[in-house]
Scaffold this motif. Structure first.
Motif, PDB file in Angstrom:
ATOM      1  N   UNK A  27     -88.240  -3.018   9.260  1.00  0.00           N
ATOM      2  CA  UNK A  27     -89.084  -2.987  10.450  1.00  0.00           C
ATOM      3  C   UNK A  27     -90.299  -3.874  10.309  1.00  0.00           C
ATOM      4  N   UNK A  28     -91.380  -3.327   9.745  1.00  0.00           N
ATOM      5  CA  UNK A  28     -92.621  -4.095   9.642  1.00  0.00           C
ATOM      6  C   UNK A  28     -92.477  -5.372   8.812  1.00  0.00           C
ATOM      7  N   UNK A  29     -91.774  -5.283   7.683  1.00  0.00           N
ATOM      8  CA  UNK A  29     -91.619  -6.475   6.838  1.00  0.00           C
ATOM      9  C   UNK A  29     -90.647  -7.481   7.438  1.00  0.00           C
ATOM     10  N   UNK A  30     -89.693  -6.984   8.236  1.00  0.00           N
ATOM     11  CA  UNK A  30     -88.713  -7.831   8.914  1.00  0.00           C
ATOM     12  C   UNK A  30     -87.848  -8.610   7.922  1.00  0.00           C
ATOM     13  N   UNK A  31     -87.540  -7.988   6.792  1.00  0.00           N
ATOM     14  CA  UNK A  31     -86.627  -8.595   5.838  1.00  0.00           C
ATOM     15  C   UNK A  31     -85.192  -8.318   6.275  1.00  0.00           C
ATOM     16  N   UNK A  32     -84.238  -9.018   5.667  1.00  0.00           N
ATOM     17  CA  UNK A  32     -82.873  -8.984   6.170  1.00  0.00           C
ATOM     18  C   UNK A  32     -81.844  -8.397   5.216  1.00  0.00           C
ATOM     19  N   UNK A  33     -82.135  -8.415   3.914  1.00  0.00           N
ATOM     20  CA  UNK A  33     -81.139  -7.972   2.942  1.00  0.00           C
ATOM     21  C   UNK A  33     -81.844  -7.351   1.741  1.00  0.00           C
ATOM     22  N   UNK A  34     -81.324  -6.206   1.272  1.00  0.00           N
ATOM     23  CA  UNK A  34     -81.922  -5.509   0.139  1.00  0.00           C
ATOM     24  C   UNK A  34     -80.823  -5.163  -0.866  1.00  0.00           C
ATOM     25  N   UNK A  35     -81.100  -5.442  -2.141  1.00  0.00           N
ATOM     26  CA  UNK A  35     -80.131  -5.233  -3.213  1.00  0.00           C
ATOM     27  C   UNK A  35     -80.625  -4.165  -4.184  1.00  0.00           C
ATOM     28  N   UNK A  36     -79.691  -3.612  -4.952  1.00  0.00           N
ATOM     29  CA  UNK A  36     -80.052  -2.726  -6.058  1.00  0.00           C
ATOM     30  C   UNK A  36     -78.937  -2.717  -7.083  1.00  0.00           C
ATOM     31  N   UNK A  37     -79.301  -2.316  -8.300  1.00  0.00           N
ATOM     32  CA  UNK A  37     -78.352  -2.067  -9.384  1.00  0.00           C
ATOM     33  C   UNK A  37     -78.442  -0.603  -9.768  1.00  0.00           C
ATOM     34  N   UNK A  38     -77.305   0.025 -10.013  1.00  0.00           N
ATOM     35  CA  UNK A  38     -77.288   1.415 -10.474  1.00  0.00           C
ATOM     36  C   UNK A  38     -76.172   1.564 -11.501  1.00  0.00           C
ATOM     37  N   UNK A  39     -76.470   2.264 -12.593  1.00  0.00           N
ATOM     38  CA  UNK A  39     -75.442   2.515 -13.598  1.00  0.00           C
ATOM     39  C   UNK A  39     -74.282   3.277 -12.957  1.00  0.00           C
ATOM     40  N   UNK A  40     -73.068   2.815 -13.179  1.00  0.00           N
ATOM     41  CA  UNK A  40     -71.906   3.405 -12.517  1.00  0.00           C
ATOM     42  C   UNK A  40     -71.722   4.879 -12.846  1.00  0.00           C
ATOM     43  N   UNK A  41     -72.186   5.301 -14.025  1.00  0.00           N
ATOM     44  CA  UNK A  41     -72.027   6.706 -14.400  1.00  0.00           C
ATOM     45  C   UNK A  41     -73.046   7.617 -13.719  1.00  0.00           C
TER      46      UNK A  41
END
Length: 212
Positions: free
Chosen positions: A132-146
């Motif tokens: 919304x306010x930041x108006x960014x388009x794509x967000x990523x993350x990494x998470x341990x599969x377990x």
């Protein structure tokens, strides 16, 4: 467009003015006092999550830990409070790229605050601000599969799997995945590479289009 991007860049760095209210939590500026509050949290008992526990630090080390995060020009750290004003966790946007309107996100809660829906609410609250306010388009993350609890949270918030990948096992855990029978059920998410132990991660993303 250049003026808009510059304003957007200034907005995310001006975290002193950010207060984001969710249904269960409030996201607010990360301040030095939060380091002391975090040091009083109950530790995670599971060795897999020992790296979330704050080690013993001198006052100078605490100051350095705080300033390293607060002054990162490509990151935005926010503290997470419950309705009573108690610090329950932190969330961070990092690798923030205003030109491409992308970033990565991380979040963690103190042990006594998990499994209460606060992590999901904090992330959904941050997403509203990010798209919304930041108006960014794509967000990523990494998470341990377990880490199935975290993965469920991210999927609930709309994140989708991009790929599986391996990364070095965090040495702070100091555990024997292949020798300790406590970890028999999650060994499939680890592999040896010479003397190194690698852990499987899920790389995930959510887009502004998907969010809406």
């Amino acid at each position: 467009l250049m003026g808009r991007d510059n304003k957007m860049n200034s907005d995310f760095r001006d975290s002193e003015n950010i207060v984001l209210k969710g249904k269960k939590v409030l996201l607010r500026p990360f301040i030095r006092e939060d380091v002391e509050k975090r040091s009083k949290w109950k530790p995670y008992p599971d060795p897999l999550y020992f790296h979330y526990n704050m080690p013993e630090m001198t006052e100078d080390q605490k100051e350095a830990w705080y300033l390293k995060r607060k002054n990162d020009p490509a990151a935005l750290w926010l503290s997470i409070d419950d309705p009573g004003g108690q610090l329950v966790g932190f969330t961070c946007l990092y690798k923030i790229e205003p030109k491409t309107k992308t970033a990565w996100v991380g979040i963690y809660l103190g042990y006594e605050f998990i499994d209460q829906g606060m992590g999901t609410d904090a992330l959904l609250t941050l997403l509203r601000y990010y798209f919304g306010e930041m108006q960014f388009e794509l967000l990523f993350l990494d998470v341990a599969s377990h880490n199935k609890r975290a993965t469920r949270c991210y999927r609930k918030c709309g994140f989708e799997l991009i790929r599986k990948k391996y990364s070095d096992h965090d040495p702070r855990m100091n555990i024997d995945i292949f020798g300790d029978e406590r970890f028999k059920g999650i060994r499939e998410y680890f592999k040896k590479d010479g003397k190194k132990v690698l852990v499987e991660f899920d790389e995930m993303k959510i887009s502004q289009v998907k969010y809406r």
